[in-house]
Motif scaffolding. Structure first.
Motif, PDB file in Angstrom:
ATOM      1  N   GLU A  34       0.819  -1.214   0.000  1.00 64.13           N
ATOM      2  CA  GLU A  34       0.000   0.000   0.000  1.00 64.13           C
ATOM      3  C   GLU A  34       0.852   1.264   0.000  1.00 64.13           C
ATOM      4  OE1 GLU A  34       0.055  -2.234   2.417  1.00 64.13           O
ATOM      5  OE2 GLU A  34      -0.025  -1.336   4.413  1.00 64.13           O
ATOM      6  N   LEU A  35       2.067   1.168   0.562  1.00 64.84           N
ATOM      7  CA  LEU A  35       2.951   2.341   0.539  1.00 64.84           C
ATOM      8  C   LEU A  35       3.432   2.617  -0.879  1.00 64.84           C
ATOM      9  CD1 LEU A  35       5.155   1.917   3.738  1.00 64.84           C
ATOM     10  CD2 LEU A  35       3.441   3.678   3.289  1.00 64.84           C
ATOM     11  N   ALA A  36       3.810   1.555  -1.590  1.00 62.20           N
ATOM     12  CA  ALA A  36       4.261   1.722  -2.978  1.00 62.20           C
ATOM     13  C   ALA A  36       3.124   2.293  -3.830  1.00 62.20           C
ATOM     14  CB  ALA A  36       4.735   0.379  -3.533  1.00 62.20           C
ATOM     15  N   ALA A 244      -6.471   0.665   0.571  1.00 59.33           N
ATOM     16  CA  ALA A 244      -5.560   1.084   1.641  1.00 59.33           C
ATOM     17  C   ALA A 244      -4.848   2.373   1.239  1.00 59.33           C
ATOM     18  CB  ALA A 244      -4.551  -0.021   1.944  1.00 59.33           C
ATOM     19  N   ASP A 247      -7.138   5.368   1.113  1.00 55.25           N
ATOM     20  CA  ASP A 247      -7.421   5.964   2.417  1.00 55.25           C
ATOM     21  C   ASP A 247      -6.271   6.841   2.906  1.00 55.25           C
ATOM     22  OD1 ASP A 247      -9.255   6.307   4.571  1.00 55.25           O
ATOM     23  OD2 ASP A 247      -7.951   5.070   5.806  1.00 55.25           O
ATOM     24  N   ARG A 315       6.797   9.326  16.458  1.00 49.47           N
ATOM     25  CA  ARG A 315       6.645   8.401  15.331  1.00 49.47           C
ATOM     26  C   ARG A 315       5.329   7.642  15.367  1.00 49.47           C
ATOM     27  NH1 ARG A 315      12.079   4.916  14.657  1.00 49.47           N
ATOM     28  NH2 ARG A 315      10.835   3.997  12.983  1.00 49.47           N
ATOM     29  N   ARG A 316       4.627   7.706  16.516  1.00 51.78           N
ATOM     30  CA  ARG A 316       3.436   6.880  16.661  1.00 51.78           C
ATOM     31  C   ARG A 316       2.211   7.580  16.084  1.00 51.78           C
ATOM     32  NH1 ARG A 316       4.356   3.531  20.779  1.00 51.78           N
ATOM     33  NH2 ARG A 316       3.009   2.218  19.527  1.00 51.78           N
ATOM     34  N   ALA A 317       1.367   6.783  15.458  1.00 53.50           N
ATOM     35  CA  ALA A 317       0.160   7.333  14.843  1.00 53.50           C
ATOM     36  C   ALA A 317      -1.042   7.189  15.773  1.00 53.50           C
ATOM     37  CB  ALA A 317      -0.127   6.615  13.530  1.00 53.50           C
ATOM     38  N   ARG A 319      -5.092   6.616  16.008  1.00 52.11           N
ATOM     39  CA  ARG A 319      -6.033   5.872  15.167  1.00 52.11           C
ATOM     40  C   ARG A 319      -7.463   6.265  15.525  1.00 52.11           C
ATOM     41  NH1 ARG A 319      -2.687   3.019  11.447  1.00 52.11           N
ATOM     42  NH2 ARG A 319      -0.709   2.775  12.520  1.00 52.11           N
ATOM     43  N   GLN A 338      -3.079   7.904  10.644  1.00 54.73           N
ATOM     44  CA  GLN A 338      -2.048   6.942  10.281  1.00 54.73           C
ATOM     45  C   GLN A 338      -0.767   7.686   9.944  1.00 54.73           C
ATOM     46  OE1 GLN A 338      -2.436   5.101   6.260  1.00 54.73           O
ATOM     47  NE2 GLN A 338      -4.608   5.436   6.560  1.00 54.73           N
ATOM     48  N   PRO A 339       0.314   6.953   9.778  1.00 60.47           N
ATOM     49  CA  PRO A 339       1.547   7.619   9.368  1.00 60.47           C
ATOM     50  C   PRO A 339       1.373   8.141   7.941  1.00 60.47           C
ATOM     51  CG  PRO A 339       1.937   5.341  10.074  1.00 60.47           C
ATOM     52  CD  PRO A 339       0.478   5.499   9.896  1.00 60.47           C
TER      53      PRO A 339
ATOM     54  N   ASP B  39       2.109  -2.748   5.216  1.00 58.09           N
ATOM     55  CA  ASP B  39       3.446  -2.186   5.371  1.00 58.09           C
ATOM     56  C   ASP B  39       3.679  -1.741   6.807  1.00 58.09           C
ATOM     57  OD1 ASP B  39       4.323  -2.476   2.719  1.00 58.09           O
ATOM     58  OD2 ASP B  39       3.060  -0.780   2.126  1.00 58.09           O
ATOM     59  N   VAL B  41       5.438   0.202   9.709  1.00 57.61           N
ATOM     60  CA  VAL B  41       6.105   1.502   9.752  1.00 57.61           C
ATOM     61  C   VAL B  41       6.742   1.791  11.106  1.00 57.61           C
ATOM     62  CG1 VAL B  41       4.656   2.523   7.962  1.00 57.61           C
ATOM     63  CG2 VAL B  41       3.900   2.621  10.329  1.00 57.61           C
ATOM     64  N   TYR B  42       6.474   0.959  12.089  1.00 56.20           N
ATOM     65  CA  TYR B  42       7.035   1.208  13.413  1.00 56.20           C
ATOM     66  C   TYR B  42       7.012  -0.082  14.208  1.00 56.20           C
ATOM     67  CZ  TYR B  42       7.669   3.236  18.056  1.00 56.20           C
ATOM     68  OH  TYR B  42       8.145   3.537  19.310  1.00 56.20           O
ATOM     69  N   GLU B  62       3.317  -1.594  14.310  1.00 56.97           N
ATOM     70  CA  GLU B  62       2.376  -0.637  13.735  1.00 56.97           C
ATOM     71  C   GLU B  62       2.537  -0.641  12.221  1.00 56.97           C
ATOM     72  OE1 GLU B  62       2.241   2.851  15.995  1.00 56.97           O
ATOM     73  OE2 GLU B  62       1.177   4.022  14.495  1.00 56.97           O
ATOM     74  N   SER B  63       1.419  -0.823  11.533  1.00 60.24           N
ATOM     75  CA  SER B  63       1.441  -0.741  10.068  1.00 60.24           C
ATOM     76  C   SER B  63       0.701   0.528   9.655  1.00 60.24           C
ATOM     77  CB  SER B  63       0.777  -1.975   9.465  1.00 60.24           C
ATOM     78  OG  SER B  63      -0.603  -1.960   9.735  1.00 60.24           O
ATOM     79  N   THR B  64       0.664   0.781   8.349  1.00 57.21           N
ATOM     80  CA  THR B  64      -0.041   1.983   7.904  1.00 57.21           C
ATOM     81  C   THR B  64      -1.482   1.962   8.388  1.00 57.21           C
ATOM     82  OG1 THR B  64      -0.478   0.858   5.832  1.00 57.21           O
ATOM     83  CG2 THR B  64       1.356   2.397   5.853  1.00 57.21           C
ATOM     84  N   LYS B  65      -2.081   0.767   8.474  1.00 56.73           N
ATOM     85  CA  LYS B  65      -3.508   0.687   8.787  1.00 56.73           C
ATOM     86  C   LYS B  65      -3.831   0.431  10.250  1.00 56.73           C
ATOM     87  CE  LYS B  65      -6.560   0.849   6.356  1.00 56.73           C
ATOM     88  NZ  LYS B  65      -7.315   2.093   6.086  1.00 56.73           N
TER      89      LYS B  65
END
Lengths: 386, 127
Positions: A34-36, A244, A247, A315-317, A319, A338-339, B39, B41-42, B62-65
């Motif tokens: 999903e990042l790519a 993904a 979003d 660094r933490r997201a 949610r 999210q990040p 993916d 990420v942390y 932790e992933s993107t989702k």
């Protein structure tokens, strides 16, 4: 819940998609990473299947007046060829759905009666409800409401390379239809698919923060169009992209998602959508009294909560549903977070008590018991360079 | 289909365990789990010298989702953590059974662990 499959389901399987349920639809979540896919849309182009979205035609001499009554926006003021973002609210001012309405030319067989024609595009999970609600609100108007969601596919091509890619599928003489198409406008374009030209409705709209297009196509022709777009792209120019990445792209672009930022319980003012509500338009519209009263109380400006952007300093997201804190006290709730793949830090949208929403305000998000520092920033988080 | 490394053991929570000799084990998460997470990420790993207990949480992934707890598959003392995955969490996706290992434990006892065959049968992985 019924499982719906789009006309492109087999294409997704061939591309190795992993699927997720979204509004009762089996949709591609991602194809590889999903990042790519996210970066591909920002840097080149991505192709999305949005066939789960609804399509409702509204046609008739009263079509414009009807939509002025049914939706919160001044739809009648829109020129033919344009598109408008609006809301379908209930009598209490709660949001049933956010949707885009396209004003189309009158049908060829309409005669000279001043027949107007609009295409309303609701969200996947709400399409049936919206179509039913529109049909009900149409009583007393000379208008026909036709839900064609089941037979219509929607393919989006989003990203800086989107225009260049689509031009390759259109005869050179018609290129200006696309190159001159403005943002939030739509036009019929002859696409060269399967050896023949085919007129398809092409809209310069999207949900990613990039330049891009959405193409409406009959289910029967959807796979051929999808394959043609994929085939016309060179290596690295176009990446199939799933929900993904859709979003994370829409979050960076600060776009609200129904079910996260928008709901029946929410109100347009708190969501920052006050300008979409045309309280001054002529005549009544569904929800008008309730919305006027909400505005009167200062909803989203001097009272209640307001949707803000939060930038993570760590660094933490954060949610969805995580509490937002000010000096340890709960002052809000995250709706999406999210990040950010593009920006490299966590981002979130949250409803926060208006007194803590000034830009630069230091807030924390409660990450499962740990307070992580965030800062109120302007939305959108990401804006493309034009 | 996600690969299940045949030479490893697995917890129900998708951690793998590799025997490093003596009572030392290294721990990571399976490709089945990394596929499902998306993916990464942390990662938050337990500290070197800390005690971990089989079946209890000892970190987060932790992933993107989403965010998932990391469970200790064995009980013992953490002897080493992988600094490379803290710097580059994508390693966990790219090489879950190799460069994406997470931490090592001097194990006193194991939690319930599955063979690769049983884990794959249960979770849809491919040996």
């Amino acid at each position: 819940m019924t499982e719906n499959y789009t006309a492109l389901y087999e294409e997704h399987k061939k591309l190795g998609a992993s699927f997720t349920d979204f509004g009762g639809w089996q949709m591609p979540l991602k194809y590889s990473s999903e990042l790519a896919e996210h970066h591909a849309v920002r840097n080149a182009a991505g192709i999305f299947d949005l066939s789960h979205m609804g399509e409702v035609w509204v046609t008739g001499p009263d079509a414009a007046a009807f939509l002025d009554y049914a939706l919160v926006g001044r739809i009648s003021a829109m020129a033919v060829g344009k598109a408008k973002y609006s809301l379908l609210c209930n009598e209490d001012g709660g949001i049933i759905d956010d949707l885009i309405t396209y004003r189309r030319p009158a049908p060829a067989d309409a005669g000279s009666e001043g027949t107007d024609r609009f295409l309303v595009v609701p969200n996947a999970g709400n399409a049936t409800v919206v179509a039913a609600e529109l049909a009900q609100r149409a009583a007393g108007f000379d208008v026909e409401v036709d839900d064609v969601s089941a037979g219509t596919s929607l393919i989006a091509v989003q990203g800086p390379k989107a225009q260049e890619l689509l031009l390759r599928l259109v005869p050179a003489a018609q290129h200006s239809l696309i190159t001159e198409l403005k943002y939030y406008a739509a036009v019929e374009v002859p696409f060269l698919v399967g050896g023949a030209g085919q007129e398809l409705l092409l809209a310069r709209t999207g949900y990613t923060g990039e330049d891009g297009f959405e193409i409406f196509v009959d289910n029967d022709d959807a796979a051929a169009l999808w394959q043609a777009i994929v085939a016309i792209a060179d290596e690295g120019e176009l990446t199939p992209a799933g929900l993904a990445s859709r979003d994370s792209l829409r979050l960076e672009a600060g776009m609200p998602l129904y079910g996260n930022e928008l709901s029946l319980e929410g109100d347009p003012f708190a969501a920052g959508l006050g300008p979409v509500v045309a309280l001054s338009k002529e005549g009544d519209f569904v929800g008008k009294a309730a919305l006027a009263a909400k505005k009167e109380t200062g909803a989203g400006t001097s009272s209640g909560r307001k949707l803000v952007g939060l930038k993570g300093l760590g660094r933490r997201a954060g949610r969805g549903h995580y509490p937002v804190l000010k000096d340890g006290a709960v002052v809000g709730e995250v709706t999406s977070g999210q990040p950010s793949p593009t920006l490299g830090y966590p981002v979130a949208m949250a409803y926060v008590d208006v007194e803590h929403t000034e830009l630069g305000t230091a807030l924390d998000i409660d990450l499962r018991g740990k307070a992580e520092p965030f800062e109120v920033v302007a939305l959108p988080f990401y804006k493309r360079q034009k | 289909m996600a690969k299940v490394a045949p030479e490893l053991q697995y917890s129900d929570e998708h951690e793998w365990v590799a025997r490093e000799g003596g009572n030392l084990v290294s721990v990571g998460i399976s490709a089945v789990a990394t596929d499902a997470l998306g993916d990464i990420v942390y990662v938050e790993l337990p500290e070197v010298g800390s005690a971990v207990t089989a079946g209890e949480t000892c970190g987060e992934v932790e992933s993107t989702k989403s965010v998932s707890d990391l469970y200790a598959p064995v009980t013992g003392e953490v002897t080493e953590v992988n600094p490379a995955v803290v710097d580059d969490p994508a390693l966990v996706n790219n090489d879950p059974y190799g460069a994406g290992w997470l931490f090592k434990v001097a194990a006193e006892s194991d939690g319930p662990l599955l063979s690769a065959e049983d884990y794959a049968a249960k979770n849809g992985g491919e040996l």
